[in-house]
Design an enzyme around this catalytic site. Structure first.
Site, short mmCIF file in Angstrom:
data_model
loop_
_atom_site.label_atom_id
_atom_site.label_comp_id
_atom_site.label_asym_id
_atom_site.label_seq_id
_atom_site.Cartn_x
_atom_site.Cartn_y
_atom_site.Cartn_z
N ASN A 93 67.10 -17.96 115.98
CA ASN A 93 66.62 -16.59 115.71
C ASN A 93 65.10 -16.66 115.63
OD1 ASN A 93 65.99 -14.08 114.74
ND2 ASN A 93 66.83 -14.43 112.69
N LYS A 140 63.11 -14.23 115.35
CA LYS A 140 62.55 -13.14 114.56
C LYS A 140 61.40 -12.48 115.33
CE LYS A 140 63.87 -15.80 110.53
NZ LYS A 140 63.89 -15.86 109.09
N HIS A 200 71.29 -9.05 109.84
CA HIS A 200 70.49 -10.12 109.23
C HIS A 200 69.90 -9.60 107.92
CE1 HIS A 200 67.27 -13.01 108.60
NE2 HIS A 200 67.90 -13.82 109.44
N GLU A 253 67.12 -9.80 106.67
CA GLU A 253 65.78 -9.19 106.79
C GLU A 253 65.90 -7.75 107.27
OE1 GLU A 253 63.98 -12.25 109.19
OE2 GLU A 253 64.01 -13.61 107.48
N GLU A 296 74.52 -16.71 105.56
CA GLU A 296 73.12 -17.05 105.30
C GLU A 296 72.75 -16.65 103.87
OE1 GLU A 296 70.73 -17.31 109.16
OE2 GLU A 296 70.73 -15.23 108.57
N GLY A 341 64.13 -19.26 105.20
CA GLY A 341 62.68 -19.40 105.30
C GLY A 341 62.03 -19.96 104.05
N SER A 394 67.22 -22.44 106.37
CA SER A 394 66.38 -23.65 106.36
C SER A 394 67.07 -24.86 106.98
CB SER A 394 65.89 -23.95 104.94
OG SER A 394 65.11 -22.87 104.47
N GLY A 409 66.26 -20.29 112.07
CA GLY A 409 65.05 -19.49 112.21
C GLY A 409 63.87 -20.37 112.59
C1 PEP Z 1 67.36 -17.00 109.83
O1 PEP Z 1 66.40 -16.25 109.96
O2 PEP Z 1 68.46 -16.62 110.21
C2 PEP Z 1 67.15 -18.31 109.20
C3 PEP Z 1 68.20 -19.02 108.87
O3 PEP Z 1 65.84 -18.70 109.02
P1 PEP Z 1 65.33 -20.16 108.56
O4 PEP Z 1 66.10 -21.17 109.38
O5 PEP Z 1 63.86 -20.17 108.88
O6 PEP Z 1 65.63 -20.29 107.11
#
Ligand code: PEP
Length: 247
Positions: free
Chosen positions: A8, A10, A94, A96, A164, A170, A209, A230
Site C-alpha cells: 500500500n 498510500k 483502511h 486512514e 491491521e 506506520g 509495520s 505500507g
Molecule cells: C498500511 O498502511 O496498511 C500499513 C500496514 O502500513 P505500515 O506497513 O507502514 O505500518
C-alpha cells in the site's frame, strides 16, 4: 493457502517511481515463491503501472473506490474505472480512510459490493485502536467491523481481509505472534460462520509495520495468508525480501 503480499503506497509515488516497479518485476522473475504479489499505488500511477506490469507476476490495485459506477461525484473514482484501467484489487476501509474521511463500515460494505460487481477483488481492512485493545475490546471491535463491512454481495466472489491493528500502522510497533494468531483465528471463524466453505478460502492478511526482519515470523502464524505492507513496500529490496519470506 496461496499467500498474497500486497503493498500500500498510500499517498506516495511519482512517475519516476516506475523504477521501483521495474525492480520488483525483475525480482519476481527470479523467484520460485508461489505467492501473489500486488502493489497499490495512488490513482495517478495506476494506468502507467498497469501497462508496465502487464504479463508480469506483479498485479496492480487501488486504495479506494466510490460505491456507485458513475455519476455526479466530483473527484471520485469508481470501481468500474479501476477495472477498466487494469487494476485487479482495491483496498477498502483502511483505517486512514476511516479516520481521515469518516468512512463507516456501511460505506465500506457499499464499496465492496461495487468492487465485486466491477470484477475487482476487495481487500477489506479491519483493526482496533490502542484504546480498544487496552480496554479488552479487540475481538468485539474487529468482528463488529468485519460483520458490517462485508456485504452479502461477497458470497461466491473472491475477497480478502486485512487485519491491521491501528496502533501498529506506520509506528514501528507490530502485534506479536500470539496477538495476531488470536485475531486471525477469530476472523476465520467469523468468515466460516457467515460464508460457509468459502470462508476457509478467504486470504486474511496481517498489516502493521511488517518489514523484512519480522516477515518470516508473521507469515508463519496460523491463518496469516499474507501481508499488507505500507512503508516497506516503497523500497523494492525490502518489499521483495518480504515477498521471499512467503514461501
Ligand atoms: C498500511 O498502511 O496498511 C500499513 C500496514 O502500513 P505500515 O506497513 O507502514 O505500518
Amino acid at each position: 493457502m496461496r499467500k498474497l503480499i500486497a503493498g500500500n503506497w498510500k499517498m506516495n509515488g511519482l512517475r519516476a517511481s516506475s523504477d521501483v516497479i521495474t525492480e520488483i518485476v525483475q525480482g519476481l522473475e527470479g523467484t520460485e515463491i508461489e505467492a501473489d504479489c500486488l502493489i497499490c499505488p495512488p490513482f495517478t500511477l495506476l494506468g502507467a503501472f498497469a501497462e508496465q506490469t502487464a504479463g508480469s507476476g506483479l498485479k496492480i490495485g487501488a486504495q479506494n473506490c466510490h460505491a456507485v459506477a458513475s455519476g455526479a461525484h466530483t473527484g471520485d473514482v469508481s470501481a468500474q474505472m479501476l477495472a477498466d484501467i487494469g487494476a485487479s484489487h482495491v483496498i477498502l476501509g483502511h483505517s486512514e480512510r476511516r479516520a481521515d474521511h469518516g468512512e463507516l463500515s456501511s460505506d465500506v460494505a457499499a464499496k465492496a459490493s461495487a468492487a465485486v460487481d466491477a470484477g475487482l477483488v476487495p481487500i477489506i481492512c479491519v483493526g482496533e485502536s490502542l484504546a480498544d485493545r487496552e480496554a479488552g475490546l479487540t475481538r468485539k471491535v474487529v468482528l463488529g467491523q468485519l460483520d458490517m463491512s462485508l456485504p452479502d454481495a461477497l458470497v461466491e466472489k473472491p475477497f480478502v481481509i486485512a487485519y491491521e491493528p491501528i496502533w501498529a500502522i506506520g509506528t514501528g510497533l507490530t502485534a506479536d505472534a500470539g496477538q495476531i494468531a488470536e485475531v486471525h483465528h477469530a476472523v476465520r471463524e467469523a468468515l466460516v460462520k457467515r460464508f460457509g466453505e468459502q470462508g476457509h478460502n478467504v486470504q486474511i492478511l496481517y498489516g502493521g509495520s511488517m518489514k523484512p526482519a519480522n516477515a518470516t515470523e508473521i507469515l508463519g502464524v496460523a491463518d496469516v495468508d499474507g501481508g499488507l505492507i505500507g512503508g516497506a513496500s516503497l523500497k523494492a529490496a525490502d518489499f521483495l525480501a518480504i515477498f521471499n519470506s512467503a514461501g
